[in-house]
Design a protein around this motif. Sequence first.
Motif, mmCIF file in Angstrom:
data_model
loop_
_atom_site.group_PDB
_atom_site.id
_atom_site.type_symbol
_atom_site.label_atom_id
_atom_site.label_comp_id
_atom_site.label_asym_id
_atom_site.label_seq_id
_atom_site.Cartn_x
_atom_site.Cartn_y
_atom_site.Cartn_z
ATOM 1 N N LEU A 362 20.894 -93.210 84.318
ATOM 2 C CA LEU A 362 19.470 -93.431 84.044
ATOM 3 C C LEU A 362 19.280 -94.131 82.701
ATOM 4 C CD1 LEU A 362 16.385 -92.926 84.399
ATOM 5 C CD2 LEU A 362 16.777 -90.671 83.358
ATOM 6 N N TRP A 366 18.299 -98.146 82.470
ATOM 7 C CA TRP A 366 16.974 -98.443 81.908
ATOM 8 C C TRP A 366 17.103 -99.308 80.658
ATOM 9 C CZ3 TRP A 366 14.614 -97.688 77.208
ATOM 10 C CH2 TRP A 366 13.230 -97.868 77.157
ATOM 11 N N THR A 379 12.583 -95.231 88.093
ATOM 12 C CA THR A 379 12.813 -93.953 87.414
ATOM 13 C C THR A 379 11.846 -92.924 87.953
ATOM 14 O OG1 THR A 379 11.345 -94.668 85.623
ATOM 15 C CG2 THR A 379 13.693 -94.978 85.299
#
Length: 384
Positions: A362, A366, A379
Motif C-alpha cells: 500500500l 501509493w 486504496t
Amino acid sequence: MVAIPETREFVGRRPETDEALAVLPATSQAALRQFSIERTVGYGVDYADAVELRGRVVDGQDWQQAATDLARTCLSRAESAPAAFVPTRAGYLRRASALLRMSQMMMLSDTRERREIYAGAAHLYNQAAELLGDRRRVSIRTDREPLIGWLFSAARPAGASVVVIGGVEGHAMDFDSLGVAFAARGVDALVLDGPGQGESRFAHHHYLSAQWLDAYRHAIDYLDRRAPGRPIGFAGNSMGGSFAMTVAAADVRISACCDNGGILAPWLVPPSAGAFHSKMLAFCGTDDPEQAMQAWKTVAPGTTGPNAGYPLLIVHGGRDPLVSTEQARLVLDSVPTADKQMVVFTDGEHCIYNHKTDRDVLITDWMTARLTGTARPTTSNPEG
C-alpha cells in the motif's frame, strides 16, 4: 552404515496463560506484552525465531538473554556456511542482527552495554549488505552529529527517491522491508536513523533537539544531490509519521508523504505512559521531562508551511493500542493539505505489523504513483 539423524532442539510455542505469565519477572511480562509475534517479525526477526524467543521467555529465560542466545545460533550457522553459499550466510547474519536489536528493546537508557549491542547488530547487518550488495550504509553530514542510514538503490533506473524513518523504538534497520519494496518499484530509498534513532543516536549521540528539522533537510539535500530535480517522498512509521508530516509541510522538495502511526501532538504523551514516556526522554538524550518536551513540541505535523499542500496518505490500525481511530481521524482533519486520505486496517496493530506485506504494498504503490505520475492505485479500507 546407519545414518544418525541430526536433531535441532527447540522450546517451541508455549501456552501463554495468565497463570504462566504471572510468575514471570515484570520485565519479561512487559516484553511479551509489548512485542507480539507480529511486531517482532515486523522488526525483521524471523518467524521461527520470534516463536522460539517467546517460548523461552515463557519458560523463564530472560528476554535479553534469550534473544542473544538465538542470535549466537544464527551467527554460528552463518559462519559455518560455505563461502559460496552467500544467500545462506547473509540470511543468518540478518537474523542475528534482528535478534540483537530485539535483545535491547527493553532497555530504557543508553548504557555502554546497549550501545555495544546495537553496534554489533549494525555490524552484522552491514556484513550481510556487503555480501549481497542490495543496500549500502551511508553517513550524512549535518550541522551537528552525522545521520546514519541505508540506501536501497532501485532495481531499474530510478524515477524518484524517498526517505523512510521509524519511530521512538523501531529504527532504520527495523523498517528495511519498505526499502526493499521501494527499490523494486524503481524508487531509491534512504532508510534513515534520524535524530534520536538507531545508529545516529547510539554511535554518534545525535539526539532529538529543537533543531531536528535541519538534520532532515541535510538528508533531503543528500538525495537531491544524487539526482537533482528528482521527486522526493517521505514515509514515517509510528511517531516517525509525525516527523514526516512536519518535514513535508516545511520543505517544498517533498512531493508526497505517508504517516503510518503518527499523532498530532507527540509532546502531549503523559508521564503516565510509563516506559514509552521514558523512551521519549531518552530519544532526546535527557532524563529531564521539561527539556525533552520542549524538543518534542517542535514536532508539529498540523502546522502550515511553504509546502502545506503536499499529498498525504495516513495508514491506521483499527486495533492500535497506542493511537486510537479518533486520534488518527484528528490528524486527517487537522493537517492543512486538502490532498489527503486515510486507509484503515480494521484489525491492524500499531504500524500494521500484522499485515506487513499488504502495508508495504500500500505505502510503496501509493508513494510511487504520486512521485512518478503513474496510475494512481486504489486504496480501499482493508477488512483484514
